[in-house]
Design a protein around this motif. Structure first.
Motif, short mmCIF file in Angstrom:
data_model
loop_
_atom_site.label_atom_id
_atom_site.label_comp_id
_atom_site.label_asym_id
_atom_site.label_seq_id
_atom_site.Cartn_x
_atom_site.Cartn_y
_atom_site.Cartn_z
N LEU A 44 0.83 -1.21 0.00
CA LEU A 44 0.00 0.00 0.00
C LEU A 44 0.86 1.25 0.00
O LEU A 44 0.60 2.21 -0.76
CB LEU A 44 -0.92 -0.02 1.22
CG LEU A 44 -1.76 1.23 1.47
CD1 LEU A 44 -2.84 1.36 0.41
CD2 LEU A 44 -2.39 1.18 2.87
N LEU A 45 1.89 1.28 0.83
CA LEU A 45 2.77 2.43 0.89
C LEU A 45 3.49 2.64 -0.45
O LEU A 45 3.65 3.78 -0.91
CB LEU A 45 3.79 2.26 2.02
CG LEU A 45 3.21 2.21 3.43
CD1 LEU A 45 4.31 1.93 4.46
CD2 LEU A 45 2.48 3.51 3.76
N ALA A 46 3.91 1.53 -1.06
CA ALA A 46 4.54 1.63 -2.39
C ALA A 46 3.56 2.16 -3.41
O ALA A 46 3.92 2.94 -4.31
CB ALA A 46 5.07 0.26 -2.81
N ALA A 47 2.29 1.76 -3.29
CA ALA A 47 1.27 2.23 -4.23
C ALA A 47 1.01 3.73 -4.07
O ALA A 47 0.84 4.45 -5.06
CB ALA A 47 -0.02 1.44 -4.02
N PHE A 48 0.99 4.20 -2.83
CA PHE A 48 0.83 5.64 -2.61
C PHE A 48 1.99 6.41 -3.23
O PHE A 48 1.80 7.47 -3.83
CB PHE A 48 0.73 5.94 -1.11
CG PHE A 48 -0.61 5.61 -0.50
CD1 PHE A 48 -1.78 5.80 -1.21
CD2 PHE A 48 -0.70 5.11 0.79
CE1 PHE A 48 -3.02 5.50 -0.66
CE2 PHE A 48 -1.93 4.81 1.35
CZ PHE A 48 -3.08 5.00 0.62
N TRP A 49 3.20 5.86 -3.08
CA TRP A 49 4.36 6.49 -3.72
C TRP A 49 4.18 6.49 -5.23
O TRP A 49 4.48 7.49 -5.91
CB TRP A 49 5.63 5.75 -3.36
CG TRP A 49 6.83 6.26 -4.11
CD1 TRP A 49 7.63 7.31 -3.77
CD2 TRP A 49 7.32 5.76 -5.36
NE1 TRP A 49 8.60 7.49 -4.73
CE2 TRP A 49 8.44 6.56 -5.71
CE3 TRP A 49 6.93 4.73 -6.20
CZ2 TRP A 49 9.16 6.34 -6.89
CZ3 TRP A 49 7.65 4.50 -7.36
CH2 TRP A 49 8.75 5.30 -7.70
N GLY A 50 3.70 5.38 -5.78
CA GLY A 50 3.50 5.29 -7.23
C GLY A 50 2.49 6.31 -7.73
O GLY A 50 2.68 6.92 -8.79
N LEU A 51 1.43 6.52 -6.98
CA LEU A 51 0.43 7.51 -7.38
C LEU A 51 1.00 8.92 -7.35
O LEU A 51 0.75 9.73 -8.26
CB LEU A 51 -0.78 7.41 -6.45
CG LEU A 51 -1.67 6.18 -6.66
CD1 LEU A 51 -2.59 5.99 -5.47
CD2 LEU A 51 -2.47 6.31 -7.94
#
Length: 286
Positions: A44-51
């Protein structure tokens, strides 16, 4: 052909695999739940960074990363719900005597924390992508949220095929809030609206002349079409659960190891495949 075909194939694989993975993790012994959620939280944290990183990225790769980052955020919410960590304050079966608004209020309290988590996630995705030219991540999460909300309302009002077979034992009380009936008045409106949205997204693909826009709209259109299909799963007797038979195997193993725990059978005949009733997956689009 690759311009259109690759995003469609990528979306189908992501839809199929992520749904099966969530079912698999949800079927493991409860002792594993915290580790599953911890791993999902890192994703999830990686996804927030990706966004955040793709907010201003208008490349084809940027469209892919934004959309699938939003999908990871969605998957975290679904996993947290099915594991029982984020559900609602009401965890008791619905009183059979409740009707109308009282029944709706009880059902809402049963999943209230999950809905609030989804709204908070939507707001955070919007914040991370604000001011950027790449809004496909936000559009993806909003689309999934709308399709899922429509599905929940239809299951509450009553459809032939509910999702009770996919609910874990610790969420069994939710079954009492579902209603099984031939049809409800919302369903035709839901399917019509979802179909029109899908058609508009397909039209947007046709009109787009930039690779970034084409890729983003193809990804969105594919998710929208899957949402329409999953709505039809609610009323048509189609054998769909075998698509995720590999994900359901963990429940079979858990039931064999702990037969006294009340684990339900999850082999294909027990999921509705051997009956006229089929159920849609509990995650992703619908």
């Amino acid at each position: 052909m690759v311009t259109y075909g690759l995003p469609i194939v990528a979306t189908l694989i992501a839809w199929w695999f992520s749904t099966g993975a969530i079912l698999y993790l949800d079927g493991l012994p409860k002792a594993t739940f915290r580790w599953s959620l911890a791993g999902a939280t890192l994703a999830l944290l990686a996804a927030f960074w990706g966004l955040a990183a793709t907010a201003g990225d208008t490349s084809v790769a940027g469209a892919y990363l934004a959309v699938f980052s939003a999908l990871v955020v969605w998957g975290w919410n679904e996993l947290a719900f099915l594991l029982g960590y984020v559900a609602g304050p009401n965890r008791a079966p619905c009183d059979p005597a409740l009707r109308g608004r009282a029944r709706f209020a009880a059902a809402t309290r049963a999943i209230l924390h999950h809905e609030l988590a989804l709204l908070a996630s939507l707001a955070l995705v919007a914040l991370l992508t604000a001011g950027g030219a790449n809004r496909f991540g936000l559009a993806t999460f909003a689309l999934l949220f709308a399709m899922r909300l429509s599905t929940k309302l239809n299951i509450f009002l009553g459809v032939p095929n509910t999702t009770v077979e996919f609910l874990p034992d610790h969420l069994a009380y939710l079954k009492s809030h579902f209603r099984q009936r031939a049809m409800n008045l919302l369903f035709p409106l839901s399917v019509t609206a979802a179909t029109l949205l899908s058609a508009w997204l397909v039209h947007s693909v046709v009109r787009a002349n930039d690779p970034f826009l084409v890729t983003g709209f193809v990804l969105l259109a594919t998710f929208a079409v899957l949402g329409v299909i999953e709505h039809w799963f609610l009323v048509l007797p189609l054998p769909v659960a075998d698509l995720w038979a590999w994900g359901l195997r963990s429940r079979e193993t858990a039931g064999a190891e702990h037969p006294a725990a009340g684990a339900r059978p999850v082999l294909p005949p027990a999921t509705g495949l051997a009956t006229p009733r089929a159920v849609p997956p509990p995650t992703l689009v619908a």
